[in-house]
Design an enzyme around this catalytic site. Sequence first.
Site, PDB file in Angstrom:
ATOM      1  N   HIS A  49       0.825  -1.213   0.000  1.00 42.42           N
ATOM      2  CA  HIS A  49       0.000   0.000   0.000  1.00 42.42           C
ATOM      3  C   HIS A  49       0.856   1.257   0.000  1.00 42.42           C
ATOM      4  O   HIS A  49       0.419   2.319  -0.414  1.00 42.42           O
ATOM      5  CB  HIS A  49      -0.909   0.026   1.223  1.00 42.42           C
ATOM      6  CG  HIS A  49      -1.853  -1.118   1.319  1.00 42.42           C
ATOM      7  ND1 HIS A  49      -2.755  -1.413   0.318  1.00 42.42           N
ATOM      8  CD2 HIS A  49      -2.045  -2.054   2.276  1.00 42.42           C
ATOM      9  CE1 HIS A  49      -3.462  -2.480   0.679  1.00 42.42           C
ATOM     10  NE2 HIS A  49      -3.043  -2.888   1.855  1.00 42.42           N
ATOM     11  N   THR A 104      -6.022   7.316   6.770  1.00 42.84           N
ATOM     12  CA  THR A 104      -6.513   7.365   5.385  1.00 42.84           C
ATOM     13  C   THR A 104      -6.562   5.981   4.752  1.00 42.84           C
ATOM     14  O   THR A 104      -6.850   5.850   3.561  1.00 42.84           O
ATOM     15  CB  THR A 104      -5.639   8.284   4.504  1.00 42.84           C
ATOM     16  OG1 THR A 104      -4.339   7.705   4.376  1.00 42.84           O
ATOM     17  CG2 THR A 104      -5.523   9.680   5.095  1.00 42.84           C
ATOM     18  N   THR A 105      -6.287   4.970   5.530  1.00 41.46           N
ATOM     19  CA  THR A 105      -6.389   3.583   5.059  1.00 41.46           C
ATOM     20  C   THR A 105      -7.248   2.811   6.066  1.00 41.46           C
ATOM     21  O   THR A 105      -7.344   3.221   7.232  1.00 41.46           O
ATOM     22  CB  THR A 105      -5.001   2.913   4.977  1.00 41.46           C
ATOM     23  OG1 THR A 105      -4.363   2.973   6.259  1.00 41.46           O
ATOM     24  CG2 THR A 105      -4.124   3.580   3.930  1.00 41.46           C
ATOM     25  N   HIS A 127       3.608  11.183   5.273  1.00 39.09           N
ATOM     26  CA  HIS A 127       2.884  11.183   6.542  1.00 39.09           C
ATOM     27  C   HIS A 127       3.810  10.688   7.633  1.00 39.09           C
ATOM     28  O   HIS A 127       4.271   9.542   7.574  1.00 39.09           O
ATOM     29  CB  HIS A 127       1.653  10.269   6.461  1.00 39.09           C
ATOM     30  CG  HIS A 127       0.563  10.813   5.595  1.00 39.09           C
ATOM     31  ND1 HIS A 127      -0.410  10.034   5.032  1.00 39.09           N
ATOM     32  CD2 HIS A 127       0.310  12.097   5.213  1.00 39.09           C
ATOM     33  CE1 HIS A 127      -1.239  10.818   4.337  1.00 39.09           C
ATOM     34  NE2 HIS A 127      -0.812  12.060   4.422  1.00 39.09           N
ATOM     35  N   HIS A 136       2.526   8.861  -0.112  1.00 37.18           N
ATOM     36  CA  HIS A 136       1.389   8.701  -1.016  1.00 37.18           C
ATOM     37  C   HIS A 136       1.658   9.504  -2.288  1.00 37.18           C
ATOM     38  O   HIS A 136       2.108  10.647  -2.221  1.00 37.18           O
ATOM     39  CB  HIS A 136       0.105   9.230  -0.379  1.00 37.18           C
ATOM     40  CG  HIS A 136      -0.277   8.526   0.891  1.00 37.18           C
ATOM     41  ND1 HIS A 136      -1.084   7.416   0.908  1.00 37.18           N
ATOM     42  CD2 HIS A 136       0.058   8.765   2.184  1.00 37.18           C
ATOM     43  CE1 HIS A 136      -1.245   7.008   2.155  1.00 37.18           C
ATOM     44  NE2 HIS A 136      -0.558   7.816   2.959  1.00 37.18           N
ATOM     45  N   HIS A 145       5.665   7.428   5.857  1.00 35.17           N
ATOM     46  CA  HIS A 145       5.382   6.719   4.607  1.00 35.17           C
ATOM     47  C   HIS A 145       4.857   7.725   3.597  1.00 35.17           C
ATOM     48  O   HIS A 145       4.675   8.902   3.921  1.00 35.17           O
ATOM     49  CB  HIS A 145       4.375   5.594   4.863  1.00 35.17           C
ATOM     50  CG  HIS A 145       3.061   6.106   5.359  1.00 35.17           C
ATOM     51  ND1 HIS A 145       2.737   6.157   6.698  1.00 35.17           N
ATOM     52  CD2 HIS A 145       2.003   6.641   4.709  1.00 35.17           C
ATOM     53  CE1 HIS A 145       1.536   6.696   6.835  1.00 35.17           C
ATOM     54  NE2 HIS A 145       1.062   6.999   5.630  1.00 35.17           N
TER      55      HIS A 145
HETATM   56 ZN   LIG Z   1      -0.582   7.984   4.971  1.00 41.04          ZN
END
Ligand SMILES: [Zn+2]
Length: 243
Positions: A83, A194-195, A127, A110, A108
Amino acid sequence: MNKKSFALGLMLLSSSAAFAAGPHWEYSGEAGPENWAKLSPEYGACAGKNQSPINLGGLIDAKLKPIAFSYKAGTTDILNNGHTVQVNAAAGSSITVDGIQFDLKQFHFHAPSENLIKGKSFPLEAHLVHADKDGNLAVVAVMFREGKANKALEKAWAQMPSKEGDKIALTAKLSSQEILPKNRDYYRFNGSLTTPPCSEGVRWLVMKASVSASKEQIEAFTHVMHHPNNRPVQAVNARPVLE
Ligand SMILES: [Zn+2]
């Protein structure tokens, strides 16, 4: 174990066991964002009223106190959980917000950005995920614009785990400080992971200033991910967005 520490547990678990963290979900198709809440009762919060990311607009001047950053050099490993690509932080780095210490756990990425600033999307967003002693979360978000190569990414990407499930010990000394812009002014709102499981009650602290990354660095990330890994923006509803 309360809900938040359960969510954090899942997140930390997902750092070591990519496939063990709850029912399968994706960024598109049947298991995509529109259906996350329906995939499993434990993902019910994904249909909540205080979800992230958002388009940050309608800003309210709140004279926000500076975030007290206490970051030390120290990262343990870099992993690809399918992810995102995540760098785990060594113990000892923290921020203080609302008089509460939140320890840095990992950061991590995005691509493209998840949050939008006044409607603007960025090619990459980091993030930095922090937790207090009760499992409450605070996320510092940093936007990347395309430009000069980024020194921190250079070190991390040198050991980019290209396969889902890969985890590599980081040899380069990388300070999370290097991810932050010089100017630490920020926007603040109340949001969620957000996941999945999309747990709410997360303090979101979005840096106003962006940092640069080269086109090659951004492409190196999107190449490894094979697909965009941004959840679409969610309704702001009754939440104020402070600056
Ligand atoms: Zn994130």
